[in-house]
Design an enzyme around this catalytic site. Sequence first.
Site, PDB file in Angstrom:
ATOM      1  N   TYR A  77       0.832  -1.205   0.000  1.00 19.12           N
ATOM      2  CA  TYR A  77       0.000   0.000   0.000  1.00 19.12           C
ATOM      3  C   TYR A  77       0.868   1.257   0.000  1.00 19.12           C
ATOM      4  CZ  TYR A  77      -3.851   3.154   1.203  1.00 19.12           C
ATOM      5  OH  TYR A  77      -4.784   4.164   1.192  1.00 19.12           O
ATOM      6  N   PHE A 129      -7.193  18.919 -24.727  1.00  9.57           N
ATOM      7  CA  PHE A 129      -7.898  17.683 -25.058  1.00  9.57           C
ATOM      8  C   PHE A 129      -9.275  17.744 -24.386  1.00  9.57           C
ATOM      9  CE2 PHE A 129      -8.912  13.172 -24.231  1.00  9.57           C
ATOM     10  CZ  PHE A 129      -9.030  12.791 -25.551  1.00  9.57           C
ATOM     11  N   ASP A 130     -10.225  16.915 -24.863  1.00  7.67           N
ATOM     12  CA  ASP A 130     -11.610  17.078 -24.382  1.00  7.67           C
ATOM     13  C   ASP A 130     -11.773  16.854 -22.879  1.00  7.67           C
ATOM     14  OD1 ASP A 130     -11.287  14.358 -24.676  1.00  7.67           O
ATOM     15  OD2 ASP A 130     -13.098  14.003 -25.836  1.00  7.67           O
ATOM     16  N   ASP A 219       1.200  18.888 -21.066  1.00  7.41           N
ATOM     17  CA  ASP A 219       0.450  17.642 -21.163  1.00  7.41           C
ATOM     18  C   ASP A 219       1.296  16.748 -22.060  1.00  7.41           C
ATOM     19  OD1 ASP A 219      -1.089  15.553 -22.139  1.00  7.41           O
ATOM     20  OD2 ASP A 219      -2.955  16.659 -22.023  1.00  7.41           O
ATOM     21  N   ALA A 221       1.253  13.522 -22.894  1.00  8.91           N
ATOM     22  CA  ALA A 221       0.737  12.212 -23.320  1.00  8.91           C
ATOM     23  C   ALA A 221       1.560  11.616 -24.470  1.00  8.91           C
ATOM     24  CB  ALA A 221      -0.734  12.334 -23.721  1.00  8.91           C
ATOM     25  N   LYS A 262      -0.445   6.406 -23.455  1.00 14.60           N
ATOM     26  CA  LYS A 262      -0.003   6.646 -24.841  1.00 14.60           C
ATOM     27  C   LYS A 262       1.494   6.338 -24.941  1.00 14.60           C
ATOM     28  CE  LYS A 262      -3.893   9.245 -24.518  1.00 14.60           C
ATOM     29  NZ  LYS A 262      -4.676   9.317 -23.295  1.00 14.60           N
ATOM     30  N   HIS A 454     -20.062  13.146 -26.697  1.00 17.62           N
ATOM     31  CA  HIS A 454     -19.781  12.178 -27.768  1.00 17.62           C
ATOM     32  C   HIS A 454     -19.755  10.728 -27.280  1.00 17.62           C
ATOM     33  CE1 HIS A 454     -16.046  13.629 -26.049  1.00 17.62           C
ATOM     34  NE2 HIS A 454     -15.412  12.539 -26.459  1.00 17.62           N
TER      35      HIS A 454
HETATM   36  N1  F0G Z   1      -4.349  14.616 -22.723  1.00 22.28           N
HETATM   37  C1  F0G Z   1      -4.282  14.215 -24.002  1.00 22.28           C
HETATM   38  C2  F0G Z   1      -3.473  14.990 -24.977  1.00 22.28           C
HETATM   39  C3  F0G Z   1      -4.972  13.083 -24.405  1.00 22.28           C
HETATM   40  O1  F0G Z   1      -4.901  12.702 -25.677  1.00 22.28           O
HETATM   41  C4  F0G Z   1      -5.719  12.360 -23.441  1.00 22.28           C
HETATM   42  C5  F0G Z   1      -6.445  11.156 -23.810  1.00 22.28           C
HETATM   43  C6  F0G Z   1      -5.739  12.805 -22.119  1.00 22.28           C
HETATM   44  C7  F0G Z   1      -5.042  13.955 -21.798  1.00 22.28           C
HETATM   45  C8  F0G Z   1      -6.500  12.086 -21.043  1.00 22.28           C
HETATM   46  O2  F0G Z   1      -5.846  10.935 -20.685  1.00 22.28           O
HETATM   47  O3  F0G Z   1      -7.377   9.044 -21.271  1.00 22.28           O
HETATM   48  O4  F0G Z   1      -5.505   8.734 -19.678  1.00 22.28           O
HETATM   49  O5  F0G Z   1      -7.477  10.034 -19.019  1.00 22.28           O
HETATM   50  N2  F0G Z   1      -6.646  10.831 -24.973  1.00 22.28           N
HETATM   51  C9  F0G Z   1      -7.265   9.625 -25.453  1.00 22.28           C
HETATM   52  C10 F0G Z   1      -7.415   9.738 -26.932  1.00 22.28           C
HETATM   53  C11 F0G Z   1      -8.469   9.183 -24.733  1.00 22.28           C
HETATM   54  O6  F0G Z   1      -8.091   8.868 -27.509  1.00 22.28           O
HETATM   55  O7  F0G Z   1      -6.844  10.629 -27.556  1.00 22.28           O
HETATM   56  P1  F0G Z   1      -6.591   9.623 -20.139  1.00 22.28           P
END
Ligand code: F0G
Length: 466
Positions: A77, A129-130, A219, A221, A262, A454
């Site tokens: 833990y 990102f969304d 960010d 990713a 990613k 979406h």
């Molecule tokens: N930032 C970016 C640039 C992303 O592309 C994503 C996720 C996230 C943050 C959020 O990360 O999914 O681990 O919570 N992108 C995916 C996509 C879902 O299909 O582009 P997460």
Amino acid sequence: MSSIRNNKPVFEPFKIKCVEPIPITTIEERQKVLSRSYYNLFQVPSNKVTFDFLTDSGTSAMSTKQWSAMMMGDESYAGSDSFFRFEKAIQRITDIEHIIPTHQGRSAEALLCKAILKKGMAVLGNTQFDTTRANIESSGCESVDIPCAEAQNSQAEHPFKGNVDLPLLEKILKDRHKQVPLFIMTVTNNAAGGQPVSLENIVNTKKILQKYNIPLFIDAARFAENAYFIKMREPEYRTHSILEITKKIFSHADGVLMSAKKDTFANIGGFIALRDNSLSDKIKTLMVVTEGFPTYGGLSGRDLDAIAVGIHEIIDEEYLKYRIRSIEYFGKGLEKIGFKIVKPLGGHAVYIDALASFPLFEKHFYPAHALSIALYERIGIRGVEVGSVMLGRKNEQTGLEEYADKELLRLAVPRRVYTQSHIDFILEEANDIFCDLSKMPGYQITYQAKYLRHFTAKFAPVSRRI
Ligand code: F0G
């Protein structure tokens, strides 16, 4: 000598040790599935998808080293060995002290928003990102995207279309800097077509932010794909290693948010990296309530180990060369057929510009969504719409639909999963149906949620006058 040379065919720089059968379905089956799923591909079961390009997130194939590292996972833990390996691996890439695991990227965003944002603030970025946008907006704040002008034109060739519009940043900050608690730079810029950001732009953004004491968050990713583009396209860094470029990117950051799903090949995970001691303490306190203790952050020890190995593997230049060239192969193939794609090709996906490909398709019938459904129905491919369904919204005051300024279909390619023969097959099929696609039906939304509509929206096909 390098095994993958420019202008030679690309091959996958790995052997396959474990295989997963691909579901094969008929068009009739897919039509039934579509109707049952209200024409929303997020609702389609994966065992009805032949080629799944919905996302490159959490869908990558892990390596033998990652799988064996998982057996070493320490599930304690508190203070597990896995955490210390995870922390060390991320510190090696970022040179940032405080590393906080989270169960994925959006939980890192949620924690940061909770710690920093107050109602009425505005968070700036190249393009959020969304989920980032949803986290900002659900905190009662505004999310302001300021991508460079070239990003607006899908056909414009520009090496760094992920960049920030610096004069606009200056202008906004002159008027509103008191409202701005942070800037988030997304590398590569997913929502703008997987386009990279140049190091020059990162440096200049930081300079402007520094004048107003505004922290720069990255960010990260897809940081490694971005670093490879910097190496290829920014002459100053041609002779730098990917690790050196990566360190340079992060050297300008006050903090990093990362979805490890990613660019670490992991199936789950994420982290926040911070330089600021008190912000780190604040987030570690907040996270115990929702994510878990700060040395596991909602992840099992084996997930932390998979990420620790993956973050090292992703900066391998031979792998990145293959990755970027294979996306280019896919995109150029689609372009030859007649699709208009976002140019130049980005890091993790091919983005088809549905409006440019089918200019007579009316925007209010959601052309990119329609194309996503048609390609699933005809070929069994699942992509994701990045257009008015994802980025538009219903104005709650007027009840009117606000459309996005782009209608893209993203085909995101999972890492190390599909081979060139899969792509060749898809290109053949797409070539056969291309002419028919101009007759695809339009769609109307029959149900939508308030945020991230979406994922759960329901649609009905509507005929268009052709
Ligand atoms: N930032 C970016 C640039 C992303 O592309 C994503 C996720 C996230 C943050 C959020 O990360 O999914 O681990 O919570 N992108 C995916 C996509 C879902 O299909 O582009 P997460």
